[in-house]
Design an enzyme around this catalytic site. Structure first.
Site, PDB file in Angstrom:
ATOM      1  N   TYR A  92       3.453   6.272   9.911  1.00 26.46           N
ATOM      2  CA  TYR A  92       2.641   5.132   9.497  1.00 26.46           C
ATOM      3  C   TYR A  92       3.508   4.007   8.924  1.00 26.46           C
ATOM      4  O   TYR A  92       3.311   2.829   9.243  1.00 26.46           O
ATOM      5  CB  TYR A  92       1.604   5.569   8.468  1.00 26.46           C
ATOM      6  CG  TYR A  92       0.402   4.635   8.392  1.00 26.46           C
ATOM      7  CD1 TYR A  92      -0.782   4.958   9.014  1.00 26.46           C
ATOM      8  CD2 TYR A  92       0.480   3.416   7.721  1.00 26.46           C
ATOM      9  CE1 TYR A  92      -1.885   4.102   8.964  1.00 26.46           C
ATOM     10  CE2 TYR A  92      -0.593   2.555   7.669  1.00 26.46           C
ATOM     11  CZ  TYR A  92      -1.779   2.902   8.293  1.00 26.46           C
ATOM     12  OH  TYR A  92      -2.848   2.045   8.257  1.00 26.46           O
ATOM     13  N   TYR A 110      -9.706   5.542   6.558  1.00 23.71           N
ATOM     14  CA  TYR A 110      -9.953   5.968   7.935  1.00 23.71           C
ATOM     15  C   TYR A 110     -10.970   7.097   7.879  1.00 23.71           C
ATOM     16  O   TYR A 110     -10.713   8.137   7.265  1.00 23.71           O
ATOM     17  CB  TYR A 110      -8.666   6.484   8.583  1.00 23.71           C
ATOM     18  CG  TYR A 110      -7.651   5.424   8.922  1.00 23.71           C
ATOM     19  CD1 TYR A 110      -7.580   4.892  10.204  1.00 23.71           C
ATOM     20  CD2 TYR A 110      -6.743   4.970   7.973  1.00 23.71           C
ATOM     21  CE1 TYR A 110      -6.632   3.932  10.531  1.00 23.71           C
ATOM     22  CE2 TYR A 110      -5.793   4.000   8.284  1.00 23.71           C
ATOM     23  CZ  TYR A 110      -5.749   3.492   9.570  1.00 23.71           C
ATOM     24  OH  TYR A 110      -4.815   2.541   9.889  1.00 23.71           O
ATOM     25  N   HIS A 151       0.845  -1.188   0.000  1.00 18.24           N
ATOM     26  CA  HIS A 151       0.000   0.000   0.000  1.00 18.24           C
ATOM     27  C   HIS A 151       0.879   1.236   0.000  1.00 18.24           C
ATOM     28  O   HIS A 151       1.680   1.439   0.911  1.00 18.24           O
ATOM     29  CB  HIS A 151      -0.916   0.008   1.226  1.00 18.24           C
ATOM     30  CG  HIS A 151      -2.164  -0.787   1.027  1.00 18.24           C
ATOM     31  ND1 HIS A 151      -3.274  -0.643   1.829  1.00 18.24           N
ATOM     32  CD2 HIS A 151      -2.489  -1.720   0.104  1.00 18.24           C
ATOM     33  CE1 HIS A 151      -4.229  -1.463   1.416  1.00 18.24           C
ATOM     34  NE2 HIS A 151      -3.762  -2.125   0.377  1.00 18.24           N
ATOM     35  N   PRO A 188      -5.721   0.335  18.068  1.00 22.56           N
ATOM     36  CA  PRO A 188      -5.437  -0.144  16.707  1.00 22.56           C
ATOM     37  C   PRO A 188      -5.358   0.958  15.663  1.00 22.56           C
ATOM     38  O   PRO A 188      -4.887   0.718  14.557  1.00 22.56           O
ATOM     39  CB  PRO A 188      -6.608  -1.094  16.419  1.00 22.56           C
ATOM     40  CG  PRO A 188      -7.693  -0.664  17.340  1.00 22.56           C
ATOM     41  CD  PRO A 188      -7.016  -0.138  18.570  1.00 22.56           C
ATOM     42  N   LYS A 242      -0.161   0.030  14.930  1.00 24.70           N
ATOM     43  CA  LYS A 242       1.141  -0.002  15.579  1.00 24.70           C
ATOM     44  C   LYS A 242       1.364  -1.188  16.511  1.00 24.70           C
ATOM     45  O   LYS A 242       2.491  -1.424  16.947  1.00 24.70           O
ATOM     46  CB  LYS A 242       1.360   1.300  16.367  1.00 24.70           C
ATOM     47  CG  LYS A 242       1.531   2.509  15.485  1.00 24.70           C
ATOM     48  CD  LYS A 242       2.763   2.388  14.631  1.00 24.70           C
ATOM     49  CE  LYS A 242       2.631   3.190  13.350  1.00 24.70           C
ATOM     50  NZ  LYS A 242       3.355   2.628  12.236  1.00 24.70           N
TER      51      LYS A 242
END
Length: 389
Positions: free
Chosen positions: A384, A200, A72, A292, A296
């Site tokens: 990220y 998200y 991704h 979550p 991580k």
């Protein structure tokens, strides 16, 4: 029985540490209180940082991941009518990998079995002895019979409820905790993902996340009350609520189906300091937990493994004990940064009880700043894909 490193816990962090050490000729025994099938039946995270993926390859367990995983390059952030992408690759030159924790754990079990390294299942009454001495040992029971392992070091990879952290005296350890006033209701469905990247999404109804495990297996979440139970939510109600919380274009193309797993997870933040006591070292959930949001949990456990593996390798192969002596210091420095990112991302998109109009305006401003500021997106992307070890 005698070994060099006794690893308590046969989840991904214990298996990864064991496999890395084995490839350096360092002997390990893993103690797991459940069966292999039970461990593999747990549904967990599926986003791997670059560093985690590299550790799997070093452990000789990355071939299937490299064949079957998805890279991704970024993610989608949505809030109300706002929707934009954060391109990880453009900002950092790196991606994240989508590969289910269950598959990763299976690969590590297969690699350990192929190596002939011992893993003992259905172990209970594990007790750590003399961790502050030069000769620690572990006792445990199998089928009612007590056994003993003498070792040089003990790695506590046995999760939040395990015995390892509890072995460190309360006079020595300090624990930091935050409990968020909501949970995540998640379902797994045999449906194609709604988008080729994660979404998200924050909304006036609460947070939602669209994720995936494969081209035909999707994982979706919605923020829910801590008092809810999975039985309170039918599949139809879940899908209806999810559609209300994600961007309209995603809701229109969402393919729904029966859930094959449904659960509610609380969202705690937790850190134990220090992460070592004598010759006992804590790894992963035994030492810290993150929400979550931001993916991580598994990755922070992997960073612990990196620091502990590096320290033990230097100790055994180079006669240098600096890495094991400074393990807690180095691991915690990265842990707290991961905690900050998860905390920040959770605050960015969730709806809190008793949230004021001012608070909501601040959320909207934070989202707008991330949308419009390249430097903010770069910082988000760096966190990220994973901060350097």
């Amino acid at each position: 029985m005698r070994t060099q490193v006794c690893i308590i816990g046969g989840g991904p962090s214990g298996l990864l540490l064991g496999q890395l050490l084995h490839r350096q000729g360092i002997a390990t025994v893993i103690l797991e209180r459940k069966t292999r099938d039970y461990v593999l039946g747990r549904i967990r995270a599926g986003i791997l940082e670059t560093g985690t993926a590299d550790l799997l390859r070093q452990a000789g367990a990355g071939d299937r991941m490299d064949r079957e995983s998805f890279a991704h390059e970024g993610t989608v952030i949505a809030y109300g009518d706002t929707q934009f992408g954060v391109n990880f690759h453009a900002h950092t030159g790196r991606d994240v990998i989508v590969y289910g924790q269950t598959e990763l754990t299976r690969d590590l079990y297969d690699a350990r079995e192929a190596a002939g390294a011992p893993t003992l299942f259905n172990v209970d009454h594990v007790t750590i002895h003399d961790a502050k001495s030069d000769a620690p040992h572990v006792t445990y029971h199998v089928a009612g019979t007590e056994h003993r392992i003498d070792c040089d070091f003990i790695a506590g990879c046995d999760g939040f409820h395990g015995v390892s952290r509890q072995t460190i005296p309360l006079s020595v350890r300090r624990e930091y905790e935050k409990i968020y006033p909501f949970g995540w209701l998640g379902i797994l469905s045999e449906t194609p993902p709604v988008h080729d990247e994660l979404i998200y999404s924050g909304s006036e109804r609460g947070f939602a996340l669209c994720s995936m495990r494969s081209a035909t297996l999707s994982r979706y979440y919605i923020q829910c009350a801590l008092s809810d139970s999975p039985e309170d939510w039918s599949d139809a109600n879940f899908w209806e609520e999810l559609k209300r919380r994600i961007p309209e274009d995603a809701a229109d193309r969402l393919i729904t189906g029966p859930s094959i797993e449904k659960s509610i997870a609380p969202l705690p933040s937790f850190v134990c300091e220090p992460m070592q006591w004598g010759r006992l070292f804590l790894c992963g959930d035994a030492a810290h937990i993150v929400p979550p949001t931001g993916a991580k949990g598994l990755n922070t456990a992997a960073s612990d493994v990196h620091y502990l593996y590096t320290g033990l390798r230097q100790h055994y192969l180079d006669g240098d004990s600096d890495g094991i002596e400074r393990y807690s210091e180095r691991a915690l420095a990265r842990v707290w940064k991961a905690e900050r990112f998860s905390w920040s991302t959770t605050n960015l998109l969730h709806r809190y009880p008793h949230q004021s109009e001012f608070d909501i305006k601040m959320q909207q401003a934070e989202v707008a700043f991330l949308r419009d500021n390249a430097a903010a997106q770069k910082v988000f992307a760096q966190n990220y894909v994973g901060l350097p070890y």
